[in-house]
Design a protein around this motif. Structure first.
Motif, mmCIF file in Angstrom:
data_model
loop_
_atom_site.group_PDB
_atom_site.id
_atom_site.type_symbol
_atom_site.label_atom_id
_atom_site.label_comp_id
_atom_site.label_asym_id
_atom_site.label_seq_id
_atom_site.Cartn_x
_atom_site.Cartn_y
_atom_site.Cartn_z
ATOM 1 N N ALA A 158 -68.134 47.307 -6.989
ATOM 2 C CA ALA A 158 -66.815 47.943 -7.045
ATOM 3 C C ALA A 158 -65.720 46.894 -7.195
ATOM 4 O O ALA A 158 -64.792 47.063 -7.998
ATOM 5 N N ALA A 159 -65.821 45.800 -6.434
ATOM 6 C CA ALA A 159 -64.815 44.731 -6.542
ATOM 7 C C ALA A 159 -64.840 44.112 -7.935
ATOM 8 O O ALA A 159 -63.779 43.835 -8.517
ATOM 9 N N ASN A 160 -66.030 43.897 -8.502
ATOM 10 C CA ASN A 160 -66.131 43.356 -9.856
ATOM 11 C C ASN A 160 -65.503 44.312 -10.862
ATOM 12 O O ASN A 160 -64.789 43.882 -11.775
ATOM 13 N N SER A 161 -65.762 45.595 -10.707
ATOM 14 C CA SER A 161 -65.194 46.596 -11.614
ATOM 15 C C SER A 161 -63.676 46.629 -11.512
ATOM 16 O O SER A 161 -62.983 46.719 -12.529
ATOM 17 N N GLN A 162 -63.176 46.547 -10.291
ATOM 18 C CA GLN A 162 -61.723 46.517 -10.104
ATOM 19 C C GLN A 162 -61.117 45.297 -10.785
ATOM 20 O O GLN A 162 -60.052 45.385 -11.392
ATOM 21 N N LYS A 163 -61.793 44.164 -10.688
ATOM 22 C CA LYS A 163 -61.288 42.948 -11.334
ATOM 23 C C LYS A 163 -61.259 43.126 -12.852
ATOM 24 O O LYS A 163 -60.289 42.721 -13.509
ATOM 25 N N ILE A 164 -62.287 43.720 -13.418
ATOM 26 C CA ILE A 164 -62.305 43.973 -14.860
ATOM 27 C C ILE A 164 -61.111 44.847 -15.246
ATOM 28 O O ILE A 164 -60.384 44.533 -16.196
ATOM 29 N N VAL A 165 -60.881 45.912 -14.498
ATOM 30 C CA VAL A 165 -59.762 46.815 -14.789
ATOM 31 C C VAL A 165 -58.432 46.084 -14.674
ATOM 32 O O VAL A 165 -57.571 46.185 -15.547
ATOM 33 N N GLU A 166 -58.258 45.325 -13.599
ATOM 34 C CA GLU A 166 -57.003 44.577 -13.406
ATOM 35 C C GLU A 166 -56.765 43.593 -14.554
ATOM 36 O O GLU A 166 -55.646 43.488 -15.062
#
Length: 176
Positions: free
Chosen positions: A28-36
């Protein structure tokens, strides 16, 4: 899809519950970083919205139905983190009426060849999940766009479609 006040694209990560809470929190944290970072690149004209990674068929179906009914959702970007059993996506994707893009990528750009192990692979690579998702999308004859490459690459970002404000028939532009 007419009259979208603030159109957005939902970023969806597929994984599986068998990885456990710690790994899924990191996914989830990796996905959030991609989105950001994609939002921060200013290469995409629409805002990406992070959605919690999906690991169960009922979650997938629920999100697809939610997307269908969300007036601001212009479409979805799907990333199949590592091994995400595509069979569990059939029910949800069969109900989806919004366009989607399959982003065939991985979290880390480079592989740590000297220290790579299965924990790293399970957390960072998407080869199996993305390949399996592509197969099931094709078998279901789903119309989608596929973009392959690392998400941080400007050329990859430029291949992500944008909202077609002139047409109510097609919300995401086809391949350029």
């Amino acid at each position: 899809m007419k009259n979208l006040e603030a159109p957005e694209i939902w970023y969806i990560t597929g994984s599986q519950h068998l990885y456990g809470e710690q790994t899924l929190n990191q996914v989830a944290a990796n996905s959030q970083k991609i989105v950001e970072e994609l939002n921060g690149s200013q290469r995409l004209p629409l805002k990406l919205v992070f959605k919690t990674p999906l690991t169960q068929p009922h979650e997938i179906r629920g999100l697809c139905l939610e997307a269908n009914n969300a007036p601001n959702c212009a479409g979805l970007i799907l990333w199949m983190h590592t091994f995400s059993p595509s069979k569990m996506w059939i029910g949800g994707l069969s109900t989806l009426r919004k366009p989607f893009l399959h982003l065939h990528t991985q979290f880390n750009r480079d592989l740590p060849w000297n220290t790579i192990d299965m924990d790293f692979m399970n957390l960072n690579q998407a080869a199996h999940g993305d390949r399996e998702a592509g197969f099931i999308h094709t078998r279901l004859r789903l119309n989608r766009k596929v973009v392959v490459g690392h998400w941080s690459d400007a050329q990859v970002q430029d291949r992500i479609p944008v909202l077609d404000r002139e047409s109510s028939e097609q919300c995401l532009l086809p391949n350029r």
